[in-house]
Design a protein around this motif. Structure first.
Motif, mmCIF file in Angstrom:
data_model
loop_
_atom_site.group_PDB
_atom_site.id
_atom_site.type_symbol
_atom_site.label_atom_id
_atom_site.label_comp_id
_atom_site.label_asym_id
_atom_site.label_seq_id
_atom_site.Cartn_x
_atom_site.Cartn_y
_atom_site.Cartn_z
ATOM 1 N N ASP A 43 45.904 23.218 7.607
ATOM 2 C CA ASP A 43 47.108 23.855 7.087
ATOM 3 C C ASP A 43 46.894 24.156 5.608
ATOM 4 N N MET A 44 47.446 25.294 5.165
ATOM 5 C CA MET A 44 47.276 25.700 3.777
ATOM 6 C C MET A 44 48.430 26.636 3.422
ATOM 7 N N SER A 45 49.012 26.446 2.253
ATOM 8 C CA SER A 45 50.085 27.341 1.818
ATOM 9 C C SER A 45 49.480 28.658 1.347
ATOM 10 N N GLY A 46 50.311 29.688 1.255
ATOM 11 C CA GLY A 46 49.855 30.992 0.783
ATOM 12 C C GLY A 46 49.423 31.893 1.919
ATOM 13 N N SER A 47 49.299 33.170 1.612
ATOM 14 C CA SER A 47 48.973 34.152 2.646
ATOM 15 C C SER A 47 47.504 34.576 2.625
ATOM 16 N N GLU A 48 46.745 34.147 1.618
ATOM 17 C CA GLU A 48 45.344 34.553 1.540
ATOM 18 C C GLU A 48 44.535 33.902 2.655
ATOM 19 N N ASP A 49 43.411 34.564 3.013
ATOM 20 C CA ASP A 49 42.519 34.020 4.045
ATOM 21 C C ASP A 49 41.751 32.809 3.523
ATOM 22 N N LEU A 50 41.348 32.888 2.259
ATOM 23 C CA LEU A 50 40.508 31.851 1.672
ATOM 24 C C LEU A 50 41.060 31.396 0.335
ATOM 25 N N TYR A 51 40.888 30.129 0.061
ATOM 26 C CA TYR A 51 41.142 29.584 -1.269
ATOM 27 C C TYR A 51 39.791 29.072 -1.750
ATOM 28 N N ILE A 52 39.327 29.583 -2.882
ATOM 29 C CA ILE A 52 38.012 29.221 -3.389
ATOM 30 C C ILE A 52 38.174 28.487 -4.717
ATOM 31 N N LYS A 75 35.644 38.140 -5.556
ATOM 32 C CA LYS A 75 36.738 38.713 -4.770
ATOM 33 C C LYS A 75 36.226 39.908 -3.972
ATOM 34 N N LYS A 76 35.426 40.748 -4.617
ATOM 35 C CA LYS A 76 34.846 41.921 -3.959
ATOM 36 C C LYS A 76 33.877 41.493 -2.845
ATOM 37 N N LEU A 77 33.032 40.505 -3.120
ATOM 38 C CA LEU A 77 32.089 40.007 -2.115
ATOM 39 C C LEU A 77 32.817 39.526 -0.866
ATOM 40 N N PHE A 78 33.849 38.720 -1.049
ATOM 41 C CA PHE A 78 34.571 38.196 0.113
ATOM 42 C C PHE A 78 35.367 39.302 0.807
ATOM 43 N N ASN A 79 35.840 40.252 0.037
ATOM 44 C CA ASN A 79 36.532 41.398 0.627
ATOM 45 C C ASN A 79 35.577 42.188 1.518
ATOM 46 N N GLU A 80 34.322 42.345 1.096
ATOM 47 C CA GLU A 80 33.305 43.042 1.902
ATOM 48 C C GLU A 80 33.059 42.337 3.228
ATOM 49 N N HIS A 81 33.322 41.032 3.275
ATOM 50 C CA HIS A 81 33.183 40.272 4.523
ATOM 51 C C HIS A 81 34.506 40.190 5.286
ATOM 52 N N GLY A 82 35.527 40.901 4.791
ATOM 53 C CA GLY A 82 36.805 40.977 5.501
ATOM 54 C C GLY A 82 37.812 39.911 5.133
ATOM 55 N N TYR A 83 37.670 39.288 3.978
ATOM 56 C CA TYR A 83 38.572 38.211 3.577
ATOM 57 C C TYR A 83 39.309 38.531 2.285
ATOM 58 N N SER A 84 40.580 38.134 2.245
ATOM 59 C CA SER A 84 41.300 38.112 0.965
ATOM 60 C C SER A 84 41.132 36.701 0.417
ATOM 61 N N ALA A 85 40.893 36.601 -0.879
ATOM 62 C CA ALA A 85 40.602 35.290 -1.458
ATOM 63 C C ALA A 85 41.426 35.052 -2.711
ATOM 64 N N ASN A 86 41.899 33.828 -2.829
ATOM 65 C CA ASN A 86 42.522 33.336 -4.051
ATOM 66 C C ASN A 86 41.454 32.462 -4.706
ATOM 67 N N ILE A 87 41.037 32.817 -5.918
ATOM 68 C CA ILE A 87 39.917 32.136 -6.567
ATOM 69 C C ILE A 87 40.393 31.422 -7.824
ATOM 70 N N ARG A 88 39.956 30.181 -7.956
ATOM 71 C CA ARG A 88 40.282 29.356 -9.121
ATOM 72 C C ARG A 88 38.985 28.836 -9.705
ATOM 73 N N VAL A 89 38.820 28.942 -11.018
ATOM 74 C CA VAL A 89 37.619 28.449 -11.690
ATOM 75 C C VAL A 89 38.019 27.421 -12.744
ATOM 76 N N GLU A 90 37.333 26.303 -12.725
ATOM 77 C CA GLU A 90 37.530 25.272 -13.743
ATOM 78 C C GLU A 90 36.185 24.990 -14.399
ATOM 79 N N LEU A 91 36.133 25.121 -15.711
ATOM 80 C CA LEU A 91 34.932 24.782 -16.464
ATOM 81 C C LEU A 91 35.121 23.398 -17.088
ATOM 82 N N TYR A 92 34.086 22.571 -17.027
ATOM 83 C CA TYR A 92 34.201 21.227 -17.573
ATOM 84 C C TYR A 92 33.154 20.990 -18.663
ATOM 85 N N GLU A 93 33.435 20.066 -19.521
ATOM 86 C CA GLU A 93 32.539 19.690 -20.611
ATOM 87 C C GLU A 93 31.288 19.021 -20.014
ATOM 88 N N PRO A 94 30.087 19.555 -20.270
ATOM 89 C CA PRO A 94 28.854 19.032 -19.664
ATOM 90 C C PRO A 94 28.625 17.536 -19.902
#
Length: 100
Positions: A43-52, A75-94
């Motif tokens: 189960d996952m909230s939202g209407s997107e196919d993928l959460y990345i 987003k474009k790459l996953f769209n080419e495979h037929g998916y809508s994606a919600n993408i989140r990026v977190e950068l952390y201190e090395p």
């Protein structure tokens, strides 16, 4: 190390191994540095196919513009495979990373 966790309600029509080279290029990292995990969810909230969810080291070359472009390209790459994606990026201190 960019770690990409792809959450999906259904099995993907494309494997992590197939996605890996394109994602490696987008993030400009060696093959052994990138990890792609596909995580099925019941189960996952939202209407997107993928959460990345992406976690990566904060580096001088990973500016906001570079990260935003990588997200747009993903987003474009996953769209080419037929998916809508919600993408989140977190950068952390090395200095905070530990791995065995």
């Amino acid at each position: 190390m960019p770690l990409l966790k792809i959450f999906s309600r259904q099995a993907l029509r494309v494997s992590a191994d197939v996605l890996h080279p394109s994602l490696q290029t987008l993030w400009n990292v060696p093959a052994d540095v990138l990890k792609v995990l596909v995580c099925p969810v019941a189960d996952m909230s939202g209407s997107e196919d993928l959460y990345i969810d992406v976690r990566a080291k904060a580096k001088p070359e990973r500016t906001a513009a570079v990260v935003n472009q990588a997200m747009a390209d993903m987003k474009k790459l996953f769209n080419e495979h037929g998916y809508s994606a919600n993408i989140r990026v977190e950068l952390y201190e090395p200095s905070l990373q530990s791995a065995l």
